[in-house]
Scaffold this active site. Sequence first.
Site, PDB file in Angstrom:
ATOM      1  N   CYS A 192      73.268  66.264   9.292  1.00  0.00           N
ATOM      2  CA  CYS A 192      73.468  65.979  10.650  1.00  0.00           C
ATOM      3  C   CYS A 192      75.013  66.185  11.154  1.00  0.00           C
ATOM      4  O   CYS A 192      75.088  66.654  11.958  1.00  0.00           O
ATOM      5  CB  CYS A 192      73.470  64.572  10.782  1.00  0.00           C
ATOM      6  N   ASP A 193      75.790  65.916  10.126  1.00  0.00           N
ATOM      7  CA  ASP A 193      77.418  66.028  10.424  1.00  0.00           C
ATOM      8  C   ASP A 193      78.113  67.293   9.848  1.00  0.00           C
ATOM      9  O   ASP A 193      79.269  67.425  10.011  1.00  0.00           O
ATOM     10  CB  ASP A 193      78.228  64.860  10.239  1.00  0.00           C
ATOM     11  N   CYS A 251      75.149  61.237   6.584  1.00  0.00           N
ATOM     12  CA  CYS A 251      74.000  62.491   6.513  1.00  0.00           C
ATOM     13  C   CYS A 251      74.808  63.883   6.615  1.00  0.00           C
ATOM     14  O   CYS A 251      75.470  64.009   7.481  1.00  0.00           O
ATOM     15  CB  CYS A 251      73.417  62.373   7.699  1.00  0.00           C
TER      16      CYS A 251
END
Length: 319
Positions: free
Chosen positions: A143-144, A140
């Site tokens: 997200c990261d 993701c």
Amino acid sequence: MTSDVNEREFELVIVGGGPAGLTAGMYAKRSELNAVVLERGLPGGQLLNTDLIDDYPGLPEIDGRELADRMAKHATKFGLPIDTFTVKGIKKLADGDFRVTTEEGPVYRAPAVILTAGGTPNKLEVPGEEEFAGRGVSYCAICDGAFFKGETIAVAGGGDAAAEEAEFLTRYVEKLYLIHRRDQLRAQKILQTRVFENPKIEVIWDTVIEEVLGDLKGMTGLRLKNLKSGEQGTLDVTGLFVFIGFRPNTGLLEDHAEHDAGGYLISDRDMRSSIPGLFVGGDCRSQLTRQITTAVGDGTTAVIAAEKYLTELKGAKAG
Ligand code: NAP
């Protein structure tokens, strides 16, 4: 309809709260159907993993999470309940109703179900991938991505997701290698152009990742193999984002439904699956492409077909 006292009864249960499920839910409530959406996380599905959306008509640029939020609010405005549960199984009972069980316990019952449960990201399944998941390996970008500021990373894949997310990640990283197993990308041309024109991205063609390397601190590199020359080597990168497609979440079905070789459910033009009363839409349906626009269209058709099915069912019972 007979049921246990603990079962929650609806006319329609929609499994999955992505664009297809939320659209189906919105139309269901506009038709005053007693419907519910079951979603394990926040509503929005893949939208929550997408940074910039620029192919949704009328919204030339919108953040995925914002579109998710707007779709959820739009559906709930008409009174749609979205229950946060992880669906464990869907089974058609002898009396014709579906029983939908959840990991958390509650059980739902309805004469019609729309399955819009999307899919789960595929893994490379190479040594080190699991060991360094969360310590370099990610699925993701939104997200990261920010954890890799100024670093050199790799993205695996050659489809829309790999191209789109690689471009997104270059806002953080210094350098990005896009590693693809063939000599051309599968992604849409506009996404390919953005990749080729981005000075931070270098494509490594005809190459597979054989191992994720690292130490106690985390990931340090990849062991690669060129499929044409057979040449092997290592690449120093501190992150790997894997975007190599996904498996449809159709394993929730406890009965056999017609599906293609990838496990995607086969439907007719009205989104009917091979199980009467079970409709399908979005990323878990066998179809040419999987866009937000097609998911929204699937959800619309599925719920209108489901409504027709419920009306016919009531007519048959009354007659
Ligand atoms: P996809 O289109 O199935 O592409 C998967 C890519 O990963 C392909 O390039 C494939 O290589 C490669 N791949 C598959 N298994 C691999 C493995 N074991 N090792 C190395 N490479 C592997 O999947 P996706 O990009 O996740 O997209 C899924 C669906 O969502 C598609 O229908 C896509 O159009 C849609 N989507 C659309 C957008 C958008 O429109 N903006 C954005 C994201 C996703 P080959 O090419 O050699 O098969």
